[in-house]
Design a protein around this motif. Structure first.
Motif, mmCIF file in Angstrom:
data_model
loop_
_atom_site.group_PDB
_atom_site.id
_atom_site.type_symbol
_atom_site.label_atom_id
_atom_site.label_comp_id
_atom_site.label_asym_id
_atom_site.label_seq_id
_atom_site.Cartn_x
_atom_site.Cartn_y
_atom_site.Cartn_z
ATOM 1 N N ASP A 46 0.833 -1.214 0.000
ATOM 2 C CA ASP A 46 0.000 0.000 0.000
ATOM 3 C C ASP A 46 0.864 1.259 0.000
ATOM 4 O O ASP A 46 0.936 2.002 0.980
ATOM 5 C CB ASP A 46 -0.915 -0.024 1.242
ATOM 6 N N PRO A 47 1.543 1.523 -1.148
ATOM 7 C CA PRO A 47 2.461 2.669 -1.200
ATOM 8 C C PRO A 47 1.755 4.019 -1.067
ATOM 9 O O PRO A 47 2.377 5.017 -0.734
ATOM 10 C CB PRO A 47 3.153 2.534 -2.564
ATOM 11 N N THR A 48 0.444 4.040 -1.336
ATOM 12 C CA THR A 48 -0.293 5.306 -1.195
ATOM 13 C C THR A 48 -0.420 5.675 0.279
ATOM 14 O O THR A 48 -0.127 6.795 0.687
ATOM 15 C CB THR A 48 -1.703 5.175 -1.823
ATOM 16 N N LYS A 49 -0.841 4.711 1.092
ATOM 17 C CA LYS A 49 -0.961 4.961 2.534
ATOM 18 C C LYS A 49 0.422 5.118 3.159
ATOM 19 O O LYS A 49 0.675 6.040 3.929
ATOM 20 C CB LYS A 49 -1.702 3.792 3.194
ATOM 21 N N TYR A 50 1.314 4.179 2.819
ATOM 22 C CA TYR A 50 2.650 4.190 3.418
ATOM 23 C C TYR A 50 3.598 4.940 2.498
ATOM 24 O O TYR A 50 4.475 4.360 1.861
ATOM 25 C CB TYR A 50 3.116 2.754 3.690
ATOM 26 N N ASN A 51 3.385 6.251 2.435
ATOM 27 C CA ASN A 51 4.218 7.068 1.551
ATOM 28 C C ASN A 51 5.406 7.635 2.339
ATOM 29 O O ASN A 51 5.538 7.417 3.539
ATOM 30 C CB ASN A 51 3.378 8.192 0.924
ATOM 31 N N GLU A 52 6.222 8.400 1.638
ATOM 32 C CA GLU A 52 7.465 8.893 2.265
ATOM 33 C C GLU A 52 7.171 9.807 3.444
ATOM 34 O O GLU A 52 7.851 9.757 4.475
ATOM 35 C CB GLU A 52 8.317 9.624 1.215
ATOM 36 N N ASN A 59 9.150 4.229 0.420
ATOM 37 C CA ASN A 59 8.481 2.960 0.727
ATOM 38 C C ASN A 59 9.437 1.774 0.631
ATOM 39 O O ASN A 59 9.576 0.995 1.573
ATOM 40 C CB ASN A 59 7.275 2.789 -0.206
ATOM 41 N N GLU A 60 10.134 1.669 -0.506
ATOM 42 C CA GLU A 60 11.008 0.487 -0.686
ATOM 43 C C GLU A 60 12.218 0.541 0.242
ATOM 44 O O GLU A 60 12.723 -0.482 0.704
ATOM 45 C CB GLU A 60 11.433 0.317 -2.158
ATOM 46 N N GLU A 61 12.647 1.764 0.555
ATOM 47 C CA GLU A 61 13.776 1.932 1.483
ATOM 48 C C GLU A 61 13.351 1.468 2.887
ATOM 49 O O GLU A 61 14.083 0.750 3.574
ATOM 50 C CB GLU A 61 14.165 3.415 1.511
#
Length: 208
Positions: A46-52, A59-61
């Motif tokens: 969920d990159p939208t919720k868990y954004n920078e 996210n990937e970091e």
């Protein structure tokens, strides 16, 4: 169950949050590698919720960071694990005597309890008598219609207040640390983080 609330000590190995959660959820103190994977998978999905902005890093970091056994967990990880297990997680903070409740908005019907001293998480359990072995521990508590878990809640809060009176916590804004690599002294979490970023050293010991 009548009894007392006891603190089940989790080893201080940078994975105490995960192993404390593993203990209260599954009576297993060796769940850290698995639960780090659970968190990384939830964040990656969920990159939208868990954004920078939310994570404080990309996210990937973050996903590779949380898989590192040297890295500590906190509020983000507790909220994800609450959802993963479908139970509220109550974290009693000794320094403030506050209880942070994760998963509250989901109205789960069970709750587990942790205690936090500023640096370290331990598990809380209810047991018939203080000296009872761990197999007698009750760690999962039904939440009633008033969103309470009964006597265990007050016993846990009293334990946190008692530890606070004894100053059994670390004030992370003012504690002194020594870098285990180059022996430099730093004050507070902020300076420790800055030193770690500048040097790559992450092995700090508290000293007074």
């Amino acid at each position: 169950m009548e009894g007392v609330v006891v603190r089940r000590v989790i080893p201080s190995d940078n994975s105490c949050l995960f192993n404390a959660v593993g203990y209260v959820m599954e009576h297993n103190k060796d769940k850290a590698p698995e639960l780090r994977q659970v968190i990384a998978a939830a964040v990656a999905s969920d990159p939208t919720k868990y954004n920078e902005a939310f994570l404080g890093k990309r996210n990937e970091e973050y996903c590779s960071w949380i898989m590192d056994p040297e890295k500590w967990g906190g509020a983000i990880e507790l909220s994800i694990l609450s959802e993963y297990y479908g139970r509220e997680i109550a974290a009693y903070d000794i320094q403030t005597t506050r209880c942070d409740l994760y998963g509250q908005e989901k109205k789960y019907n069970e709750r587990v309890m942790l205690i936090y001293d500023g640096l370290h998480y331990d598990a809380l359990a209810m047991t018939p008598v203080e000296s009872a072995p761990e197999e007698f521990d009750q760690t999962i508590f039904p939440v009633d219609y008033k969103r309470s878990i009964g006597p265990a809640e007050e016993l846990a809060l009293n334990m946190a207040k008692d530890a606070h009176r004894k100053r059994s916590y670390t004030d992370t804004s003012n504690f002194t640390l020594r870098c285990g690599v180059c022996q430099i002294g730093v004050i507070g979490q902020k300076e420790a983080v800055e030193h770690a970023q500048a040097t790559g050293h992450v092995n700090f010991q508290e000293y007074r």
